[in-house]
Scaffold this motif. Structure first.
Motif, short mmCIF file in Angstrom:
data_model
loop_
_atom_site.label_atom_id
_atom_site.label_comp_id
_atom_site.label_asym_id
_atom_site.label_seq_id
_atom_site.Cartn_x
_atom_site.Cartn_y
_atom_site.Cartn_z
N GLY A 21 52.92 37.14 29.36
CA GLY A 21 52.54 38.55 29.25
C GLY A 21 53.68 39.39 28.69
O GLY A 21 53.47 40.23 27.80
N ARG A 38 44.58 39.68 27.30
CA ARG A 38 44.87 38.95 28.54
C ARG A 38 45.36 37.53 28.28
O ARG A 38 45.14 36.96 27.21
N LYS A 43 44.75 33.96 29.74
CA LYS A 43 43.72 33.27 30.51
C LYS A 43 44.14 31.83 30.78
O LYS A 43 44.48 31.08 29.88
N PHE A 94 36.12 40.06 32.55
CA PHE A 94 36.84 40.65 31.43
C PHE A 94 36.13 40.45 30.11
O PHE A 94 36.36 41.19 29.15
N ILE A 107 47.80 44.60 29.80
CA ILE A 107 47.61 43.16 29.62
C ILE A 107 47.25 42.59 30.98
O ILE A 107 47.88 42.91 31.99
N SER A 108 46.22 41.75 31.03
CA SER A 108 45.83 41.10 32.29
C SER A 108 46.17 39.62 32.23
O SER A 108 46.14 39.01 31.17
N ILE A 109 46.53 39.07 33.38
CA ILE A 109 46.74 37.62 33.48
C ILE A 109 45.68 37.07 34.44
O ILE A 109 45.91 36.93 35.63
N SER A 110 44.52 36.81 33.90
CA SER A 110 43.39 36.38 34.72
C SER A 110 42.38 35.63 33.87
O SER A 110 42.24 35.88 32.67
N TYR A 157 43.20 45.26 37.85
CA TYR A 157 42.91 45.97 36.60
C TYR A 157 42.13 47.26 36.87
O TYR A 157 42.44 48.33 36.32
#
Length: 355
Positions: A189, A310, A312, A301, A293-296, A272
């Protein structure tokens, strides 16, 4: 699945029905041999055999004579118990409705894989006592067990019972395991944010333990140094604790009151939503004023507009390999090691390119 407390002779009777179903034979072994095989007393064996005779699985015989098995009655009893279909347990510390979305999707995908192999996947909430879990495992006799983010001692105890065990989110070096590296997710990220020209990047940690924060800090310091960046734990990895959005918002307000970040890295979908509501209430526009930015790997999403950038992790893609290991298949069926689940970068409109 409810925990069942059975008398020892009842456990033995059920074990005999299952074993005779798996390995059919015409005659049953003698009382002494059965006692030695199942590590029970003579009285326990005799009570179990009396019960099998009441079920008409064993034909009447004089004392000392070999007991002949009524195969039709055995098949009927096995069918009523759902035997003949191998079972694999998926053990978690929370019930299926209470666990996270990803875990529910993972169990759903694994159940479909099992059904194609004429297997049954069963979800089991970890009992409070390890001894109770061992009793359940002795009764069910699964072909394999998946443990999900459980203590190493639990996975190791299951494997010591001779049951093939694989850990998802397991730290034991004695267990075959598939893990998501939180460090790889977070560092990816930061790297994506830097490549987009963001130098003020923050990854708020929500309700993480002191040990996790300490480990993440220790791993990120050399990573930042390799990128010729200075690492500040309170800015790049601030810790926020609380029970809901109000506490999370207070943590973000503190972060933005000093040097507002131009990019925030958030964890799961809930985080989020909390971050988005804070930014909306504060009048901060995404991505014009701050990027996200998402870490999922949460599929929610996939349906957002504008799209979310993100990282993933592809844990669902590894479920076929997990099943192969439990069924003792593959190139190295007995190799115990750790597989780090790789992550994928998915671009999105929430990340503004400043470079």
């Amino acid at each position: 699945m409810q925990l069942q407390h059975l008398y020892r002779w009842q456990n033995l009777a059920e074990a005999l029905i299952e074993d005779l179903t798996r390995e059919p034979c015409r005659y049953l072994s003698g009382v002494q041999a059965l006692g030695k095989k199942y590590q029970v007393s003579r009285i326990t064996v005799e009570r179990a055999l009396d019960h099998l005779e009441q079920l008409q699985i064993l034909l009447p015989a004089q004392r000392g004579m070999r007991r002949e098995i009524n195969q039709k009655a055995l098949r009927d009893q096995a069918k009523s118990r759902g035997l003949g279909v191998g079972r694999i347990l998926y053990i978690c510390d929370r019930s299926l409705p209470d666990t996270n979305y990803l875990n529910r999707e993972r169990f759903k995908a694994f159940s479909k894989l099992c059904s194609r192999e004429n297997l049954q996947a069963e979800y089991l909430v970890l009992p409070r006592r390890l001894q109770d879990l061992k009793i359940i495992l002795r009764d069910i006799r699964p072909k394999g067990v998946i443990t999900v983010s459980l203590e190493a001692k639990v996975s190791e105890a299951i494997q010591k019972m001779g049951i093939r065990t694989i850990g998802l989110g397991c730290s034991s070096p004695n267990i075959k395991r598939y893990n998501v590296s939180y460090f790889h997710l977070i560092s990816s990220g930061f790297r994506q944010a830097w490549e987009a020209g963001h130098m003020r990047v923050s990854n708020p940690l929500w309700n993480k333990s002191a040990s996790v924060i300490e480990r993440m800090t220790a791993e990120l310091i050399p990573f930042f140094e390799s990128q010729r960046m200075h690492f500040s734990p309170t800015y790049h990895l601030p810790s926020i604790h609380g029970n809901g959005p109000e506490d999370y918002h207070a943590g973000l307000a503190k972060l933005f009151s000093h040097t507002p970040p131009s990019c925030i890295i958030v964890g799961n979908f809930f985080q989020y939503l909390m971050a988005s509501s804070f930014l909306l209430n504060a009048g901060i526009k995404v991505p014009d004023e701050v990027s996200l930015i998402s870490i999922s790997e949460d599929p929610h999403f996939n349906h957002l507009c504008p799209s979310i950038a993100r990282i993933k992790n592809n844990s669902l893609a590894h479920m076929p390999a997990v099943l192969d290991y439990l069924l003792n298949r593959g190139e190295h069926p007995d190799k115990i090691d750790e597989t780090i689940i790789e992550s994928t970068w998915i671009p999105g409109n929430s990340l503004k390119n400043l470079s």
